[in-house]
Design a protein around this motif. Structure first.
Motif, PDB file in Angstrom:
ATOM      1  N   GLY A 102      43.209  25.194  20.377  1.00 12.20           N
ATOM      2  CA  GLY A 102      42.236  25.028  19.304  1.00 12.20           C
ATOM      3  C   GLY A 102      41.560  23.682  19.296  1.00 12.20           C
ATOM      4  O   GLY A 102      40.893  23.327  18.301  1.00 12.20           O
ATOM      5  N   PHE A 103      41.670  22.928  20.384  1.00 14.76           N
ATOM      6  CA  PHE A 103      41.158  21.560  20.449  1.00 14.76           C
ATOM      7  C   PHE A 103      39.660  21.493  20.143  1.00 14.76           C
ATOM      8  O   PHE A 103      39.222  20.794  19.206  1.00 14.76           O
ATOM      9  CB  PHE A 103      41.438  20.995  21.842  1.00 14.76           C
ATOM     10  CG  PHE A 103      41.059  19.553  22.035  1.00 14.76           C
ATOM     11  CD1 PHE A 103      41.927  18.550  21.652  1.00 14.76           C
ATOM     12  CD2 PHE A 103      39.857  19.201  22.618  1.00 14.76           C
ATOM     13  CE1 PHE A 103      41.596  17.208  21.841  1.00 14.76           C
ATOM     14  CE2 PHE A 103      39.505  17.873  22.806  1.00 14.76           C
ATOM     15  CZ  PHE A 103      40.382  16.872  22.417  1.00 14.76           C
ATOM     16  N   LEU A 104      38.861  22.210  20.889  1.00 15.09           N
ATOM     17  CA  LEU A 104      37.407  22.145  20.689  1.00 15.09           C
ATOM     18  C   LEU A 104      36.993  22.782  19.372  1.00 15.09           C
ATOM     19  O   LEU A 104      36.068  22.302  18.704  1.00 15.09           O
ATOM     20  CB  LEU A 104      36.689  22.812  21.861  1.00 15.09           C
ATOM     21  CG  LEU A 104      36.810  22.096  23.208  1.00 15.09           C
ATOM     22  CD1 LEU A 104      36.088  22.881  24.301  1.00 15.09           C
ATOM     23  CD2 LEU A 104      36.257  20.678  23.132  1.00 15.09           C
ATOM     24  N   ARG A 105      37.662  23.846  18.981  1.00 19.43           N
ATOM     25  CA  ARG A 105      37.322  24.497  17.709  1.00 19.43           C
ATOM     26  C   ARG A 105      37.559  23.543  16.533  1.00 19.43           C
ATOM     27  O   ARG A 105      36.773  23.515  15.580  1.00 19.43           O
ATOM     28  CB  ARG A 105      38.139  25.778  17.518  1.00 19.43           C
ATOM     29  CG  ARG A 105      37.766  26.527  16.243  1.00 19.43           C
ATOM     30  CD  ARG A 105      38.620  27.769  16.061  1.00 19.43           C
ATOM     31  NE  ARG A 105      38.366  28.762  17.097  1.00 19.43           N
ATOM     32  CZ  ARG A 105      37.371  29.621  17.069  1.00 19.43           C
ATOM     33  NH1 ARG A 105      36.505  29.604  16.058  1.00 19.43           N
ATOM     34  NH2 ARG A 105      37.226  30.506  18.031  1.00 19.43           N
ATOM     35  N   ALA A 106      38.628  22.767  16.588  1.00 21.64           N
ATOM     36  CA  ALA A 106      38.929  21.839  15.498  1.00 21.64           C
ATOM     37  C   ALA A 106      37.814  20.810  15.335  1.00 21.64           C
ATOM     38  O   ALA A 106      37.384  20.499  14.213  1.00 21.64           O
ATOM     39  CB  ALA A 106      40.268  21.145  15.753  1.00 21.64           C
ATOM     40  N   TYR A 107      37.333  20.269  16.449  1.00 21.58           N
ATOM     41  CA  TYR A 107      36.229  19.309  16.359  1.00 21.58           C
ATOM     42  C   TYR A 107      34.936  19.982  15.908  1.00 21.58           C
ATOM     43  O   TYR A 107      34.178  19.431  15.102  1.00 21.58           O
ATOM     44  CB  TYR A 107      36.017  18.626  17.707  1.00 21.58           C
ATOM     45  CG  TYR A 107      36.943  17.465  17.956  1.00 21.58           C
ATOM     46  CD1 TYR A 107      37.080  16.452  17.012  1.00 21.58           C
ATOM     47  CD2 TYR A 107      37.667  17.359  19.139  1.00 21.58           C
ATOM     48  CE1 TYR A 107      37.920  15.367  17.229  1.00 21.58           C
ATOM     49  CE2 TYR A 107      38.512  16.277  19.368  1.00 21.58           C
ATOM     50  CZ  TYR A 107      38.629  15.285  18.407  1.00 21.58           C
ATOM     51  OH  TYR A 107      39.465  14.217  18.627  1.00 21.58           O
ATOM     52  N   LEU A 108      34.686  21.169  16.404  1.00 21.22           N
ATOM     53  CA  LEU A 108      33.487  21.896  16.003  1.00 21.22           C
ATOM     54  C   LEU A 108      33.492  22.146  14.499  1.00 21.22           C
ATOM     55  O   LEU A 108      32.488  21.936  13.809  1.00 21.22           O
ATOM     56  CB  LEU A 108      33.417  23.220  16.767  1.00 21.22           C
ATOM     57  CG  LEU A 108      32.102  23.998  16.701  1.00 21.22           C
ATOM     58  CD1 LEU A 108      30.946  23.195  17.272  1.00 21.22           C
ATOM     59  CD2 LEU A 108      32.249  25.320  17.465  1.00 21.22           C
ATOM     60  N   ASP A 109      34.634  22.552  13.958  1.00 13.07           N
ATOM     61  CA  ASP A 109      34.741  22.804  12.515  1.00 13.07           C
ATOM     62  C   ASP A 109      34.511  21.527  11.714  1.00 13.07           C
ATOM     63  O   ASP A 109      33.862  21.552  10.656  1.00 13.07           O
ATOM     64  CB  ASP A 109      36.120  23.386  12.182  1.00 13.07           C
ATOM     65  CG  ASP A 109      36.296  24.816  12.682  1.00 13.07           C
ATOM     66  OD1 ASP A 109      35.283  25.449  13.042  1.00 13.07           O
ATOM     67  OD2 ASP A 109      37.447  25.295  12.711  1.00 13.07           O
TER      68      ASP A 109
END
Length: 299
Positions: A101-108
């Motif tokens: 979930g690394f990129l999703r966390a930053y995107l959110d």
């Protein structure tokens, strides 16, 4: 549409790079919403061939390799910023792995806070050969830089900034800050760093808030070669050199010297509460940092 780019600078770490990429291709975002740009910074090993083989084995992922001849990680990171196709750019290093979930966390984070420009995530130290018994949390800082400020999104605590191996930016908000300073940052195996700290200092002076994103988790893999006395002394010395260089850039050298004296007082008090073996390593760290800080070195 690519919504976020991940940049990985690399130099002569082909095997570690492939291990990092194994975690990258497991991201839980749809493949057409992210890309990974690997910046090959003058590698002389088989980085290019191993990357090509990995990319061929994962044709559904957008993986690109670009070459940067400017020596050092600052040149590589700036090249990554220029190459990225997305409005958001995250960075990791080539000796790490990240959660799905690394990129999703930053995107959110950036989508929920339109004014956010900079963020950093959680860093977990990983010791394949085991965590040394002599290591205190203070000595661990320059080696692994572990970072955990809880389970909620929040501004970074005062005095702390993200690690260079787990940070993200909104590119549109970086105008005027100048990017990573090529006079700082590691070059050809040297341990002088501080380029990300310098960049974060400029962002803070510009009024930006640095956001902590706990869902962006990075494991910093520490090999036994980075747990020797010789490496630790060299690393600590260069931490001091890096601090001096940044203090000169920002014209706060006297303040930095005074702060180092205060750190010595705190170190001596801490040593009184520690087992002798741990206190010796802490004193070694402080001594080498001071040696580097009070040395006049030009780059």
């Amino acid at each position: 549409m690519i919504r976020i780019s991940l940049v990985i600078p690399t130099h002569n770490r082909a095997a570690q790079l492939v291990a990092a990429l194994e975690s990258v291709v497991c991201q839980d975002l749809p493949h057409d919403e992210w890309e990974c740009v690997v910046v090959n910074n003058n590698s002389t090993d088989d980085t290019e061939a191993r990357f090509a083989a990995f990319a061929a084995a994962h044709p559904d992922c957008s993986l690109r390799l670009v070459a940067e001849q400017g020596p050092g990680v600052s040149y590589a990171r700036n090249r990554g910023l220029r190459e990225a196709q997305a409005p958001l750019v995250a960075f990791i290093d080539d000796d790490e792995r990240v959660n799905a979930g690394f990129l999703r966390a930053y995107l959110d984070l950036f989508e929920s806070r339109p004014g956010a420009v900079v963020a950093g995530g959680r860093i977990v130290a990983e010791y394949p050969a085991g965590r040394p018994a002599w290591m205190s949390k203070y000595v661990e800082m320059p080696i692994a830089n572990p970072m955990d400020f809880g389970e909620r999104v929040r501004p970074f605590p005062a005095g702390r900034v993200p690690g260079g191996g787990n940070m993200a930016f909104r590119r549109a908000g970086l105008d005027g800050y100048g990017g990573f300073d090529p006079t700082l940052g590691r070059v050809n195996g040297e341990l002088i760093g501080g380029e990300e700290n310098d960049f974060f200092e400029r962002l803070l002076l510009g009024g930006e808030t640095i956001w902590y994103v706990p869902g962006a988790v990075m494991w910093h893999i520490i090999p036994p070669s980075k747990l020797t006395g010789a490496y630790f002394r060299r690393l600590s010395y260069n931490v001091g050199v890096s601090q001096r260089l940044r203090a000169e850039i920002h014209r706060r050298l006297p303040k930095t010297f005074v702060l180092e004296i205060a750190k010595w007082v705190a170190t001596l008090l801490l040593c009184c509460t520690m087992p002798p073996r741990k206190s010796r390593w802490l004193l070694c760290m402080r001594l080498e940092i001071s040696r580097g800080l009070f040395s006049k070195i030009k780059r």
